[in-house]
Design an enzyme around this catalytic site. Structure first.
Site, PDB file in Angstrom:
ATOM      1  CE  LYS A  15      -2.357  -0.820   3.795  1.00 25.60           C
ATOM      2  NZ  LYS A  15      -1.638  -1.956   4.259  1.00 25.60           N
ATOM      3  NE  ARG A  89      -4.122  -1.232   9.928  1.00 31.55           N
ATOM      4  CZ  ARG A  89      -3.152  -0.667   9.038  1.00 31.55           C
ATOM      5  NH1 ARG A  89      -3.091   0.535   8.419  1.00 31.55           N
ATOM      6  NH2 ARG A  89      -2.164  -1.689   9.185  1.00 31.55           N
ATOM      7  NE  ARG A 128       8.055  -4.373   5.684  1.00 32.54           N
ATOM      8  CZ  ARG A 128       6.915  -3.898   5.542  1.00 32.54           C
ATOM      9  NH1 ARG A 128       6.428  -3.676   4.275  1.00 32.54           N
ATOM     10  NH2 ARG A 128       5.931  -3.726   6.663  1.00 32.54           N
ATOM     11  NE  ARG A 132       6.407  -0.818  10.123  1.00 34.35           N
ATOM     12  CZ  ARG A 132       5.423  -1.063   9.666  1.00 34.35           C
ATOM     13  NH1 ARG A 132       5.114  -0.416   8.000  1.00 34.35           N
ATOM     14  NH2 ARG A 132       4.445  -1.501   9.923  1.00 34.35           N
ATOM     15  NE  ARG A 143       2.155  -5.053  10.946  1.00 33.05           N
ATOM     16  CZ  ARG A 143       3.271  -5.134  10.396  1.00 33.05           C
ATOM     17  NH1 ARG A 143       4.388  -5.780  10.715  1.00 33.05           N
ATOM     18  NH2 ARG A 143       3.366  -4.402   9.246  1.00 33.05           N
TER      19      ARG A 143
HETATM   20  P1  ADP Z   1       0.986  -2.012   7.928  1.00 33.90           P
HETATM   21  O1  ADP Z   1      -0.036  -2.004   6.772  1.00 33.90           O
HETATM   22  O2  ADP Z   1       2.111  -2.935   7.449  1.00 33.90           O
HETATM   23  O3  ADP Z   1       0.435  -3.220   9.102  1.00 33.90           O
HETATM   24  P2  ADP Z   1       1.029   0.452   8.723  1.00 33.90           P
HETATM   25  O4  ADP Z   1       2.059   1.318   8.843  1.00 33.90           O
HETATM   26  O5  ADP Z   1       0.028   0.879   8.014  1.00 33.90           O
HETATM   27  O6  ADP Z   1       1.622  -0.842   8.531  1.00 33.90           O
HETATM   28  O7  ADP Z   1       0.558   0.418  10.288  1.00 33.90           O
HETATM   29  C1  ADP Z   1       1.639  -0.024  11.239  1.00 33.90           C
HETATM   30  C2  ADP Z   1       0.776   0.139  12.812  1.00 33.90           C
HETATM   31  O8  ADP Z   1      -0.020   1.220  12.826  1.00 33.90           O
HETATM   32  C3  ADP Z   1      -0.718  -0.806  12.912  1.00 33.90           C
HETATM   33  O9  ADP Z   1      -0.175  -2.287  13.208  1.00 33.90           O
HETATM   34  C4  ADP Z   1      -1.447  -0.394  13.676  1.00 33.90           C
HETATM   35  O10 ADP Z   1      -0.517  -0.715  15.187  1.00 33.90           O
HETATM   36  C5  ADP Z   1      -1.209   1.363  13.589  1.00 33.90           C
HETATM   37  N1  ADP Z   1      -2.153   1.882  12.534  1.00 33.90           N
HETATM   38  C6  ADP Z   1      -1.858   2.085  11.561  1.00 33.90           C
HETATM   39  N2  ADP Z   1      -3.032   2.735  10.811  1.00 33.90           N
HETATM   40  C7  ADP Z   1      -4.109   2.354  11.646  1.00 33.90           C
HETATM   41  C8  ADP Z   1      -5.380   2.389  11.657  1.00 33.90           C
HETATM   42  N3  ADP Z   1      -6.498   3.087  10.945  1.00 33.90           N
HETATM   43  N4  ADP Z   1      -6.074   2.244  12.883  1.00 33.90           N
HETATM   44  C9  ADP Z   1      -5.539   1.669  14.065  1.00 33.90           C
HETATM   45  N5  ADP Z   1      -4.141   1.414  14.047  1.00 33.90           N
HETATM   46  C10 ADP Z   1      -3.583   1.740  13.129  1.00 33.90           C
END
Ligand code: ADP
Length: 185
Positions: A15, A89, A128, A132, A143
């Site tokens: 994404k 989400r 990767r 993180r 996740r």
């Molecule tokens: P990925 O899509 O690889 O999980 P992101 O960078 O989008 O990575 O998200 C990393 C973390 O940030 C998530 O595991 C969550 O803890 C938090 N997060 C990101 N976006 C949201 C959201 N819309 N709602 C709740 N938590 C979020």
């Protein structure tokens, strides 16, 4: 009215990569909730501190925290096309997004699902090296579980509203980009 698009998909679906490309090609302002949270954390803000414990476990940060953050960001982007990456989400976030956009005279135009099977996700993230904190194998599995339980219902949610565009995300970034662009035409 400026377009608003969201990218849906599991962790590791690319994404972020696709959002970046669309931003460059189409002058979308990309709003990535994960990035915003990591920035808040690095800056040591209250939001960052609150979010950290959830992120490290692979859990979602509570809806009200994320929704407040996105409302603030949207308020500064009224005159721009917006691309959301990692938001919404949950169904509660999707409902809140529809309300927040409506208040600003906007609406969501499309939800693009970048579809990638779980085994490809696990493989990709283990390869990767982004340093993180939440990329350890156990946290990635958590996740993924959270994605299937909380976020996948949005596929039906946006399908029912005629907004879903499904893209095969298993190929390389170039071919996925071509598919995303085709889906948005
Ligand atoms: P990925 O899509 O690889 O999980 P992101 O960078 O989008 O990575 O998200 C990393 C973390 O940030 C998530 O595991 C969550 O803890 C938090 N997060 C990101 N976006 C949201 C959201 N819309 N709602 C709740 N938590 C979020």
């Amino acid at each position: 009215m400026q377009p608003t698009i969201t990218l849906l998909g599991p962790p590791g679906s690319g994404k972020g990569t696709q959002a970046e490309r669309l931003g460059e090609e189409h002058s979308f302002a990309a709003l990535a909730t994960g990035e915003l949270l990591r920035e808040a954390r690095a800056a040591g803000t209250e939001l960052g501190r609150r979010a950290s414990e959830y992120m490290d476990r692979g859990d979602l940060v509570p809806d009200e925290v994320i929704i407040a953050m996105i409302r603030d960001e949207l308020a500064s982007l009224d005159d721009k096309p917006v691309l959301l990456d990692g938001f919404p989400r949950t169904v509660a976030q999707a409902d809140a997004l529809a309300r927040a956009l409506g208040e600003r005279g906007r609406k969501l135009d499309a939800a693009v699902l970048i579809d990638v099977p779980d085994d490809v996700v696990v493989e990709r993230i283990s390869r990767r090296h982004q340093d993180r904190d939440d990329d350890s194998p156990e946290t990635v599995r958590e996740r993924l579980r959270v994605y299937h339980r909380e976020t996948e219902p949005l596929v039906a949610y946006y399908g029912e509203r005629g907004l879903l565009r499904r893209v095969d995300g298993a190929g390389d970034a170039e071919s996925v980009n071509a598919e995303v662009r085709a889906a948005l035409e």
